[in-house]
Design a protein around this motif. Structure first.
Motif, PDB file in Angstrom:
ATOM      1  N   MET A 208      35.706  40.896  41.884  1.00  6.61           N
ATOM      2  CA  MET A 208      34.271  40.649  41.924  1.00  6.61           C
ATOM      3  C   MET A 208      33.458  41.828  41.402  1.00  6.61           C
ATOM      4  SD  MET A 208      33.766  38.730  45.614  1.00  6.61           S
ATOM      5  CE  MET A 208      34.189  37.003  45.806  1.00  6.61           C
ATOM      6  N   GLU A 209      32.195  41.536  41.099  1.00  6.45           N
ATOM      7  CA  GLU A 209      31.261  42.584  40.678  1.00  6.45           C
ATOM      8  C   GLU A 209      29.917  42.342  41.351  1.00  6.45           C
ATOM      9  OE1 GLU A 209      29.700  44.900  36.678  1.00  6.45           O
ATOM     10  OE2 GLU A 209      30.734  42.983  36.470  1.00  6.45           O
ATOM     11  N   ASP A 210      29.371  43.404  41.891  1.00  8.82           N
ATOM     12  CA  ASP A 210      28.096  43.344  42.604  1.00  8.82           C
ATOM     13  C   ASP A 210      26.941  43.435  41.616  1.00  8.82           C
ATOM     14  OD1 ASP A 210      26.019  43.631  44.515  1.00  8.82           O
ATOM     15  OD2 ASP A 210      26.226  45.823  44.414  1.00  8.82           O
ATOM     16  N   GLY A 211      26.052  42.449  41.676  1.00 14.12           N
ATOM     17  CA  GLY A 211      24.867  42.472  40.821  1.00 14.12           C
ATOM     18  C   GLY A 211      23.590  42.538  41.617  1.00 14.12           C
ATOM     19  N   GLY A 212      23.688  43.014  42.859  1.00 12.65           N
ATOM     20  CA  GLY A 212      22.491  43.091  43.698  1.00 12.65           C
ATOM     21  C   GLY A 212      22.183  41.742  44.313  1.00 12.65           C
ATOM     22  N   LYS A 213      21.376  40.948  43.620  1.00 11.92           N
ATOM     23  CA  LYS A 213      21.006  39.638  44.132  1.00 11.92           C
ATOM     24  C   LYS A 213      21.999  38.544  43.739  1.00 11.92           C
ATOM     25  CE  LYS A 213      16.055  40.619  44.243  1.00 11.92           C
ATOM     26  NZ  LYS A 213      14.694  40.213  43.776  1.00 11.92           N
ATOM     27  N   THR A 214      22.954  38.915  42.922  1.00  9.91           N
ATOM     28  CA  THR A 214      23.963  37.938  42.510  1.00  9.91           C
ATOM     29  C   THR A 214      25.332  38.610  42.491  1.00  9.91           C
ATOM     30  OG1 THR A 214      24.506  36.251  40.851  1.00  9.91           O
ATOM     31  CG2 THR A 214      23.815  38.412  40.033  1.00  9.91           C
ATOM     32  N   ASN A 272      26.317  50.930  43.137  1.00  8.35           N
ATOM     33  CA  ASN A 272      25.267  51.313  44.080  1.00  8.35           C
ATOM     34  C   ASN A 272      25.593  51.100  45.550  1.00  8.35           C
ATOM     35  OD1 ASN A 272      23.420  51.865  41.841  1.00  8.35           O
ATOM     36  ND2 ASN A 272      23.304  49.644  41.597  1.00  8.35           N
ATOM     37  N   ARG A 273      26.592  50.303  45.864  1.00 11.84           N
ATOM     38  CA  ARG A 273      26.894  49.995  47.259  1.00 11.84           C
ATOM     39  C   ARG A 273      28.295  50.460  47.642  1.00 11.84           C
ATOM     40  NH1 ARG A 273      25.365  43.689  47.723  1.00 11.84           N
ATOM     41  NH2 ARG A 273      25.290  44.074  49.967  1.00 11.84           N
ATOM     42  N   THR A 274      28.427  50.931  48.869  1.00  9.78           N
ATOM     43  CA  THR A 274      29.705  51.411  49.382  1.00  9.78           C
ATOM     44  C   THR A 274      30.335  50.347  50.275  1.00  9.78           C
ATOM     45  OG1 THR A 274      28.734  52.364  51.375  1.00  9.78           O
ATOM     46  CG2 THR A 274      28.778  53.756  49.395  1.00  9.78           C
ATOM     47  N   VAL A 275      31.547  50.622  50.730  1.00 12.36           N
ATOM     48  CA  VAL A 275      32.210  49.714  51.668  1.00 12.36           C
ATOM     49  C   VAL A 275      31.352  49.538  52.912  1.00 12.36           C
ATOM     50  CG1 VAL A 275      34.204  49.423  53.191  1.00 12.36           C
ATOM     51  CG2 VAL A 275      34.539  50.250  50.840  1.00 12.36           C
TER      52      VAL A 275
END
Length: 327
Positions: A208-214, A272-275
Motif C-alpha cells: 500500500m501507499e499512503d496518500g493522506g486522504k486516499t 509523512n506518517r509513522t507506525v
C-alpha cells in the motif's frame, strides 16, 4: 618527314604528361587514404574507445529499428538498474533515477537529462547519444530524432528475469546476465527459506501507499515492495481482491474499503506518517495487521524503485523485518 616527327614528338609529350598526371593523382589518393587510417588509429589511442559503426536491426513497439552493435553513449530514461547490473553505465539519465537510493553513489559522472518522464531535448542533445532507452512512448518522436530510440513500455518486461535477459541479449552480455540472475536466485531462495520459517506460509500481504486522504494498493510489478514480496517471496494478496490487484496492478481505494484490501501483513509507503500515527488512526488502528505489529512503513525513497538492484536490497530489508517480528 619533319612534320611527322614534330607530330610524333607532340603526341609523345602529351602521353607522357597524361601518364605523369595519373601517377600524381594515384599518389595523392594513396596519401589521403593513409592519412585517414592514421587519424583513426590516433583517435583510438587517445580515447581508448574503438569506434564501431556496425549496426543491427531489432524489433520494437515502433517497428524494426537500427541501433549500434556496441553503443558507447547511452541515455537511459528508464531501466537504469538493469544496465548497471550488466556494467553498462550510461552517459545520461533522469535526475530521479540518478538519485536512486540503492545505487546513486555509483553514478556521480552520469548527466541529468531532465524531469523523469519529461526529458530535456537540450540536455540530451548535449550528450551526443548513440542510443536512447525509454519506457515512455509519448516521447518517441522527439527522442528518435536525436538518436536510435528503443521504447520498452512499463510492464512489458515482467520481473527481474525478463528484464536482465532482455538487456543481456540487447548488449551481447548474455553470460553476465545469466551469472547475475543465478546469484539473484540464490539470494532469493535463502531469503524465502528464512521468511517461510518465520511466518505462516499462507499469510496474506498487502502493498500500500499512503496518500493522506486516499490510499493506493499495488500488485507484483509496480514498485513499493511488490516485486520482493509477491515475486521473490511468493506471497499473495488477500484472496478476495487478489485477482483484481494482480490484473490491474494498482487501485485507489476509499477509507471505507481499506479492511477489504488489508492482508495479514501490510507494507506501507508513507513519507509523512509513522507506525504510531497509523495505530492512532481509528480506521487503521482497528486492522489486525496493525494490532499484531505486522505493519511496515518505509519512505518513497526506498520503496518506489523496482529495478533488479533495488529489488534485492528491498528483499534483504523486508526479510530482516519479517524474521525479527517475534524476537
Amino acid at each position: 618527314m619533319s612534320l611527322n616527327k614534330d607530330v610524333y614528338k607532340k603526341k609523345k609529350i602529351g602521353l607522357i604528361s597524361i601518364f605523369l598526371l595519373l601517377v600524381l593523382l594515384l599518389s595523392a589518393c594513396g596519401k589521403t587514404t593513409t592519412a585517414v587510417d592514421i587519424n583513426k588509429e590516433e583517435t583510438t589511442e587517445n580515447t581508448g574507445i574503438t569506434k564501431d559503426d556496425k549496426m543491427k536491426k531489432i524489433s520494437t513497439v515502433n517497428g524494426e529499428i537500427e541501433i549500434p552493435v556496441n553503443p558507447q553513449r547511452i541515455v537511459a530514461e528508464e531501466y537504469l538498474g538493469s544496465l548497471i547490473a550488466l556494467d553498462v553505465i550510461p552517459v545520461g539519465a533522469p535526475e530521479l533515477t540518478i538519485n536512486n537510493y540503492y545505487f546513486k553513489d555509483d553514478l556521480t559522472g552520469v548527466s541529468d537529462t531532465g524531469v523523469y518522464g519529461k526529458p530535456s531535448v537540450e540536455n540530451i542533445l548535449a550528450l551526443s547519444p548513440d542510443l536512447i532507452i525509454t519506457a515512455n512512448g509519448d516521447n518517441y518522436e522527439m527522442l528518435s530524432k536525436i538518436a536510435p530510440t528503443i521504447v520498452i513500455p512499463y510492464g512489458d518486461l515482467k520481473g527481474v528475469h525478463e528484464e536482465l535477459t532482455y538487456f543481456g541479449n540487447l548488449f551481447d552480455k548474455q553470460e553476465e546476465a545469466e551469472a547475475w540472475l543465478l546469484d539473484y536466485d540464490d539470494q532469493i531462495a535463502d531469503a524465502k527459506a528464512k521468511v517461510d520459517a518465520a511466518i505462516p506460509v499462507d499469510a496474506s500481504f498487502s502493498i500500500m501507499e499512503d496518500g493522506g486522504k486516499t490510499t493506493w494498493v499495488y500488485g507484483d510489478n509496480f514498485g513499493r515492495g511488490g516485486q520482493p514480496v509477491y515475486q521473490a517471496l511468493g506471497r499473495k494478496p488477500p484472496a478476495k481482491v487478489a485477482d483484481e490487484i494482480m490484473e490491474k496492478q494498482w487501485a485507489e481505494i476509499s477509507e471505507e474499503i481499506i479492511p477489504d484490501y488489508s492482508g495479514d501483513y501490510i507494507i506501507m509507503t508513507s513519507n509523512n506518517r509513522t507506525v504510531e500515527d497509523f495505530k492512532a488512526d481509528p480506521v487503521w488502528g482497528s486492522l489486525p495487521a496493525i494490532k499484531n505489529n505486522h505493519f511496515y512503513v518505509w519512505p518513497e525513497e526506498r520503496s518506489w524503485y523496482y529495478d533488479p538492484i533495488a529489488v534485492l536490497a528491498q528483499l534483504e530489508e523486508l526479510t530482516t523485518w519479517l524474521t525479527n517480528l517475534e524476537k
